[in-house]
Write a protein that holds these residues in place. Structure first.
Motif, PDB file in Angstrom:
ATOM      1  N   ARG A 196      89.710 -20.108  25.746  1.00 59.43           N
ATOM      2  CA  ARG A 196      90.836 -20.918  26.208  1.00 59.43           C
ATOM      3  C   ARG A 196      92.146 -20.466  25.561  1.00 59.43           C
ATOM      4  O   ARG A 196      93.216 -20.537  26.182  1.00 59.43           O
ATOM      5  CB  ARG A 196      90.594 -22.400  25.918  1.00 59.43           C
ATOM      6  N   ALA A 197      92.085 -20.000  24.315  1.00 63.66           N
ATOM      7  CA  ALA A 197      93.291 -19.488  23.667  1.00 63.66           C
ATOM      8  C   ALA A 197      93.815 -18.265  24.397  1.00 63.66           C
ATOM      9  O   ALA A 197      95.032 -18.119  24.607  1.00 63.66           O
ATOM     10  CB  ALA A 197      92.990 -19.143  22.209  1.00 63.66           C
ATOM     11  N   GLU A 198      92.908 -17.408  24.822  1.00 59.77           N
ATOM     12  CA  GLU A 198      93.315 -16.202  25.547  1.00 59.77           C
ATOM     13  C   GLU A 198      93.926 -16.576  26.895  1.00 59.77           C
ATOM     14  O   GLU A 198      94.910 -15.975  27.331  1.00 59.77           O
ATOM     15  CB  GLU A 198      92.094 -15.297  25.739  1.00 59.77           C
ATOM     16  N   LEU A 250      99.625 -23.403  23.513  1.00 61.78           N
ATOM     17  CA  LEU A 250      98.278 -23.973  23.510  1.00 61.78           C
ATOM     18  C   LEU A 250      97.293 -22.990  22.891  1.00 61.78           C
ATOM     19  O   LEU A 250      96.352 -23.392  22.191  1.00 61.78           O
ATOM     20  CB  LEU A 250      97.858 -24.338  24.937  1.00 61.78           C
ATOM     21  N   GLY A 251      97.506 -21.701  23.136  1.00 60.13           N
ATOM     22  CA  GLY A 251      96.637 -20.703  22.517  1.00 60.13           C
ATOM     23  C   GLY A 251      96.665 -20.788  21.003  1.00 60.13           C
ATOM     24  O   GLY A 251      95.631 -20.704  20.331  1.00 60.13           O
ATOM     25  N   HIS A 252      97.851 -20.964  20.440  1.00 61.21           N
ATOM     26  CA  HIS A 252      98.004 -21.101  18.987  1.00 61.21           C
ATOM     27  C   HIS A 252      97.282 -22.354  18.499  1.00 61.21           C
ATOM     28  O   HIS A 252      96.634 -22.344  17.437  1.00 61.21           O
ATOM     29  CB  HIS A 252      99.495 -21.171  18.658  1.00 61.21           C
ATOM     30  N   MET A 287     107.585 -15.004  15.091  1.00 59.82           N
ATOM     31  CA  MET A 287     106.804 -13.779  14.935  1.00 59.82           C
ATOM     32  C   MET A 287     106.248 -13.573  13.534  1.00 59.82           C
ATOM     33  O   MET A 287     105.628 -12.553  13.258  1.00 59.82           O
ATOM     34  CB  MET A 287     107.678 -12.577  15.320  1.00 59.82           C
ATOM     35  N   SER A 288     106.450 -14.533  12.644  1.00 61.82           N
ATOM     36  CA  SER A 288     105.863 -14.383  11.315  1.00 61.82           C
ATOM     37  C   SER A 288     104.334 -14.359  11.442  1.00 61.82           C
ATOM     38  O   SER A 288     103.767 -14.938  12.382  1.00 61.82           O
ATOM     39  CB  SER A 288     106.302 -15.527  10.397  1.00 61.82           C
ATOM     40  N   TYR A 289     103.685 -13.697  10.492  1.00 59.91           N
ATOM     41  CA  TYR A 289     102.217 -13.604  10.531  1.00 59.91           C
ATOM     42  C   TYR A 289     101.627 -15.011  10.555  1.00 59.91           C
ATOM     43  O   TYR A 289     101.964 -15.859   9.735  1.00 59.91           O
ATOM     44  CB  TYR A 289     101.711 -12.845   9.310  1.00 59.91           C
ATOM     45  N   GLY A 290     100.737 -15.250  11.529  1.00 59.75           N
ATOM     46  CA  GLY A 290     100.159 -16.580  11.691  1.00 59.75           C
ATOM     47  C   GLY A 290     100.982 -17.512  12.544  1.00 59.75           C
ATOM     48  O   GLY A 290     100.635 -18.689  12.688  1.00 59.75           O
ATOM     49  N   ARG A 335      97.891 -13.216  20.341  1.00 60.53           N
ATOM     50  CA  ARG A 335      97.000 -12.176  20.871  1.00 60.53           C
ATOM     51  C   ARG A 335      96.371 -11.367  19.733  1.00 60.53           C
ATOM     52  O   ARG A 335      95.191 -11.003  19.788  1.00 60.53           O
ATOM     53  CB  ARG A 335      97.757 -11.268  21.826  1.00 60.53           C
ATOM     54  N   GLU A 336      97.165 -11.080  18.714  1.00 59.69           N
ATOM     55  CA  GLU A 336      96.619 -10.376  17.554  1.00 59.69           C
ATOM     56  C   GLU A 336      95.533 -11.208  16.875  1.00 59.69           C
ATOM     57  O   GLU A 336      94.482 -10.670  16.481  1.00 59.69           O
ATOM     58  CB  GLU A 336      97.734 -10.076  16.548  1.00 59.69           C
ATOM     59  N   ALA A 337      95.774 -12.505  16.731  1.00 59.27           N
ATOM     60  CA  ALA A 337      94.795 -13.395  16.099  1.00 59.27           C
ATOM     61  C   ALA A 337      93.508 -13.451  16.913  1.00 59.27           C
ATOM     62  O   ALA A 337      92.398 -13.452  16.349  1.00 59.27           O
ATOM     63  CB  ALA A 337      95.386 -14.794  15.940  1.00 59.27           C
ATOM     64  N   ILE A 338      93.638 -13.474  18.228  1.00 64.23           N
ATOM     65  CA  ILE A 338      92.454 -13.498  19.098  1.00 64.23           C
ATOM     66  C   ILE A 338      91.662 -12.211  18.945  1.00 64.23           C
ATOM     67  O   ILE A 338      90.428 -12.230  18.854  1.00 64.23           O
ATOM     68  CB  ILE A 338      92.870 -13.727  20.561  1.00 64.23           C
ATOM     69  N   ALA A 339      92.356 -11.085  18.881  1.00 64.71           N
ATOM     70  CA  ALA A 339      91.668  -9.796  18.726  1.00 64.71           C
ATOM     71  C   ALA A 339      90.917  -9.742  17.397  1.00 64.71           C
ATOM     72  O   ALA A 339      89.764  -9.284  17.344  1.00 64.71           O
ATOM     73  CB  ALA A 339      92.676  -8.653  18.817  1.00 64.71           C
ATOM     74  N   ARG A 340      91.543 -10.216  16.327  1.00 64.53           N
ATOM     75  CA  ARG A 340      90.860 -10.250  15.028  1.00 64.53           C
ATOM     76  C   ARG A 340      89.641 -11.161  15.082  1.00 64.53           C
ATOM     77  O   ARG A 340      88.578 -10.836  14.545  1.00 64.53           O
ATOM     78  CB  ARG A 340      91.812 -10.743  13.936  1.00 64.53           C
TER      79      ARG A 340
END
Length: 456
Positions: A139-141, A162-164, A433-436, A444-449
């Motif tokens: 659902r985040a994606e 909502l993804g966050h 755009m800060s990390y997290g 998208r980066e968080a989802i990939a990790r």
């Protein structure tokens, strides 16, 4: 069982209060497994004959088949699962069954069985939480760019995606899985061979028994081994924290599904109706998950109270260790499944969420941040100037993001020539755009990790 010492039988009340078979029958698989390993070790050490050990193992296999097919019978005179198995074994193979209990006590037997069960339960919870994480990721994606209000104090604060929001619960579930993994690791010591409390005079190979049952090593102290229930408390504490996380998400679904919010429509599969109001769609699954959290926390507290003042070694109070663990396990498994299903099947209303995200002056902080970056104001001065902008917007009956350039420039002469910022909700989330942060690129980066973590 102790007729040699007692001339009279127990009263009806004693018989009932003393029997644990109604709930500890759940340990039958672990009891039979541990018994097979124990008798094999006894044979290898020359304590019982290979022939007797083979007969006992064959009898235990027959009992397992019976229990698998028909369930475990409840005979209060036999008290617990251990004597229930032993009595049936005696019926099947005769007096040789009595050799099985050589060099062990019900004290180390139940501690071993219960540890085995808890370790398996930890694995089960980890698997359930992993499925929950996958649902959140999907659902985040799907909603990486879907804007919604972010809240503090349940007041609109800043827009997020909502993804966050879904990924926040992924992180909670990740910690929950680690707690169950830690609980399982700490339970990897085998009590079998500790006997009643002092160990035994028989020449046992406890390392062999521990290894064959999947433990890392035997327990180091027989007194501790038979009286320790830390592993059960570890499980309950991990279960309590996980249930609190699920309850928080359940509460959000309840709020989001209400008409004033209208962020989500729950599927028919996880909703109920009303006996009198035909229009109702009630979020009962979410409400029950929310309620289960209280019961699970109560189970944890119940075992804490049982254990808080027990002297070494074993005491009968410890018989009350299993009902709260079993209850919490069942409730948590159901709660995980329910929340996984709700996440997978709910219909999120993008436009409604975006509309509310744009209200409440939610991009005011973006204006303050811009004043710091572009104009060079100290943040406190920028905060004050932004407050004036919010006040002006309220006087004009609009949101701060709807103020025209002339109104903004009129707040302070230093804004006269500046390139004013994008105060839309889309611009706001994109800038985080800060990390997290909530920026879609970061999500998208968080989802990939996360996908890589789950694959590993």
């Amino acid at each position: 069982m102790w007729g040699g010492r007692f001339s009279g039988g127990p009263s009806a009340v004693m018989r009932e209060i003393n029997a644990s078979i109604p709930f500890d029958k759940r340990l039958w698989r672990q009891d039979i497994r541990a018994s097979k390993v124990h008798v094999a070790m006894l044979a290898a050490q020359g304590i019982v004959s290979e022939e007797d050990a083979a007969t006992i193992r064959e009898g235990l296999g027959r009992i397992a088949a019976e229990y698998e097919a028909d369930g475990v019978p409840e005979n209060f005179d036999l008290e617990d699962i251990h004597m229930t198995v032993e009595a049936r074994l005696t019926e099947l193979i005769g007096p040789v069954a009595g050799r099985l209990h050589t060099a062990r006590s019900r004290n180390d037997q139940v501690a071993t069985d219960f540890r085995l069960w808890v370790r398996e339960a930890c694995e089960e919870m980890e698997a359930g939480l992993a499925a929950f994480q996958r649902a959140l990721l999907a659902r985040a994606e799907e909603h990486t760019d879907t804007v919604m209000p972010g809240f503090t104090h349940l007041q609109a604060a800043q827009p997020v995606t909502l993804g966050h929001h879904m990924m926040a619960y992924y992180e909670m579930a990740k910690r929950d899985r680690s707690r169950f993994a830690d609980a399982r690791a700490r339970a990897a010591e085998c009590p079998l061979g500790s006997a009643a409390l002092a160990g035994t005079s028989f020449d046992l190979d406890r390392d062999r028994t521990a290894g064959e049952l999947g433990f890392a090593h035997p327990t180091a102290n027989s007194l501790d081994a038979v009286s320790d229930r830390d592993f059960a408390l570890d499980y309950l504490m991990a279960a309590t924290t996980a249930s609190l996380h699920l309850s928080r998400l359940a509460e959000e679904f309840v709020i989001w599904a209400s008409q004033p919010f209208g962020f989500v429509k729950l599927s028919d599969a996880y909703s109920t109706g009303s006996s009198i109001m035909p229009q109702k769609r009630n979020p009962d699954a979410a409400e029950l998950v929310r309620g289960h959290a209280g019961r699970i926390a109560g189970c944890m507290q119940a075992l804490v109270m049982v254990m808080k003042g027990l002297p070494l070694a074993y005491a009968k109070d410890t018989q009350d260790d299993k009902p709260p663990v079993f209850e919490a396990h069942d409730l948590l498994a159901l709660s995980i499944a329910a929340m996984t299903g709700m996440v997978e099947t709910s219909d999120f209303r993008r436009e409604r969420m975006r509309d509310l995200a744009a209200g409440g002056h939610s991009t005011a902080t973006d204006f303050a941040d811009w004043l710091v970056r572009a104009i060079g104001l100290p943040f406190r001065e920028a905060h004050h100037l932004t407050g004036a902008a919010v006040k002006l917007a309220e006087e004009k009956g609009c949101d701060i993001s709807e103020l025209d350039d002339a109104s903004l420039r009129g707040l302070d002469p230093r804004l006269a020539e500046a390139q004013l910022p994008d105060l839309s909700v889309e611009g706001s989330v994109a800038s985080r755009m800060s990390y997290g942060g909530t920026a879609p690129a970061r999500v998208r980066e968080a989802i990939a990790r996360a996908r890589k973590e789950l694959d590993q």
